[in-house]
Design an enzyme around this catalytic site. Structure first.
Site, PDB file in Angstrom:
ATOM      1  N   GLU A 105      44.879  45.848  37.960  1.00 32.64           N
ATOM      2  CA  GLU A 105      46.095  46.073  38.613  1.00 32.64           C
ATOM      3  C   GLU A 105      47.009  44.659  38.819  1.00 32.64           C
ATOM      4  OE1 GLU A 105      45.219  47.420  42.492  1.00 32.64           O
ATOM      5  OE2 GLU A 105      45.394  49.399  41.536  1.00 32.64           O
ATOM      6  N   HIS A 110      41.062  37.514  36.471  1.00 34.32           N
ATOM      7  CA  HIS A 110      40.370  37.281  37.694  1.00 34.32           C
ATOM      8  C   HIS A 110      38.863  37.946  37.338  1.00 34.32           C
ATOM      9  CE1 HIS A 110      42.814  40.852  38.109  1.00 34.32           C
ATOM     10  NE2 HIS A 110      41.878  41.608  38.806  1.00 34.32           N
TER      11      HIS A 110
HETATM   12  P1  AMP Z   1      42.002  44.376  39.558  1.00 34.15           P
HETATM   13  O1  AMP Z   1      41.918  46.028  39.818  1.00 34.15           O
HETATM   14  O2  AMP Z   1      40.723  44.158  38.581  1.00 34.15           O
HETATM   15  O3  AMP Z   1      43.094  43.841  38.972  1.00 34.15           O
HETATM   16  O4  AMP Z   1      41.641  43.913  40.920  1.00 34.15           O
HETATM   17  C1  AMP Z   1      42.732  43.230  41.649  1.00 34.15           C
HETATM   18  C2  AMP Z   1      42.206  42.882  43.221  1.00 34.15           C
HETATM   19  O5  AMP Z   1      42.997  41.875  43.749  1.00 34.15           O
HETATM   20  C3  AMP Z   1      41.838  43.794  43.827  1.00 34.15           C
HETATM   21  O6  AMP Z   1      40.420  44.156  44.487  1.00 34.15           O
HETATM   22  C4  AMP Z   1      42.658  43.629  45.189  1.00 34.15           C
HETATM   23  O7  AMP Z   1      42.179  43.955  46.564  1.00 34.15           O
HETATM   24  C5  AMP Z   1      42.924  42.221  45.100  1.00 34.15           C
HETATM   25  N1  AMP Z   1      44.229  41.493  45.683  1.00 34.15           N
HETATM   26  C6  AMP Z   1      45.504  42.016  45.799  1.00 34.15           C
HETATM   27  N2  AMP Z   1      46.005  41.174  46.072  1.00 34.15           N
HETATM   28  C7  AMP Z   1      45.570  40.300  46.807  1.00 34.15           C
HETATM   29  C8  AMP Z   1      45.814  39.162  47.555  1.00 34.15           C
HETATM   30  N3  AMP Z   1      46.968  38.919  47.939  1.00 34.15           N
HETATM   31  N4  AMP Z   1      44.474  38.354  48.201  1.00 34.15           N
HETATM   32  C9  AMP Z   1      43.485  38.561  47.661  1.00 34.15           C
HETATM   33  N5  AMP Z   1      43.147  39.724  46.943  1.00 34.15           N
HETATM   34  C10 AMP Z   1      43.955  40.267  46.412  1.00 34.15           C
END
Ligand code: AMP
Length: 125
Positions: A105, A110
């Protein structure tokens, strides 16, 4: 919405804003190569994200184009954070989503660190 990990880096993504200090995070670690902070929507008792300081869309982008020093620094940071969180003895899980099918997302690389309870087998549904 999942992102297309083949697109160019978007410097308005939320993790770029965290790196620039434009929005806050619950920081657990920072060095020259990486920043680690708690996931805002934790999926385990410990759920920390580790991101490289450089502008890389995904693991694919990073592994293809980052310098050896950036790669070594980032990989060592993931290990250092996991050790500092006390996860080595009980065990933990690393995950990096890349692109549409993985449901990535945020278009900045990350690595998720999950731990703090028995996580069970990895399930693909
Ligand atoms: P992915 O689906 O691998 O891209 O994971 C994105 C992650 O980012 C998800 O687990 C979200 O909960 C996390 N996330 C999104 N915005 C934030 C934020 N502002 N601070 C910390 N985590 C976030």
């Amino acid at each position: 919405m999942p992102i297309d990990a083949t697109l160019p880096y978007d410097d308005q993504n939320i993790f770029a804003k965290i790196l620039r200090g434009e929005i806050p995070c619950k920081k657990v670690f920072e060095d020259d190569w990486a920043l680690a902070f708690h996931d805002i929507n934790p999926q385990a008792p410990t759920h920390v994200l580790v991101i490289p300081k450089g502008a890389y869309v995904s693991w694919d982008d990073f592994s293809a184009t980052a310098s050896d020093a950036e790669i070594a620094g980032f990989v060592r940071a993931v290990g250092q954070v996991s050790r500092a969180l006390g996860l080595v003895e009980p065990g933990y899980r690393l995950l990096a989503n890349i692109g549409m099918d993985s449901h990535q997302e945020v278009p900045h690389l990350h690595v998720h660190i999950f731990g703090g309870k028995p996580l069970g087998p990895m399930l693909m549904r």
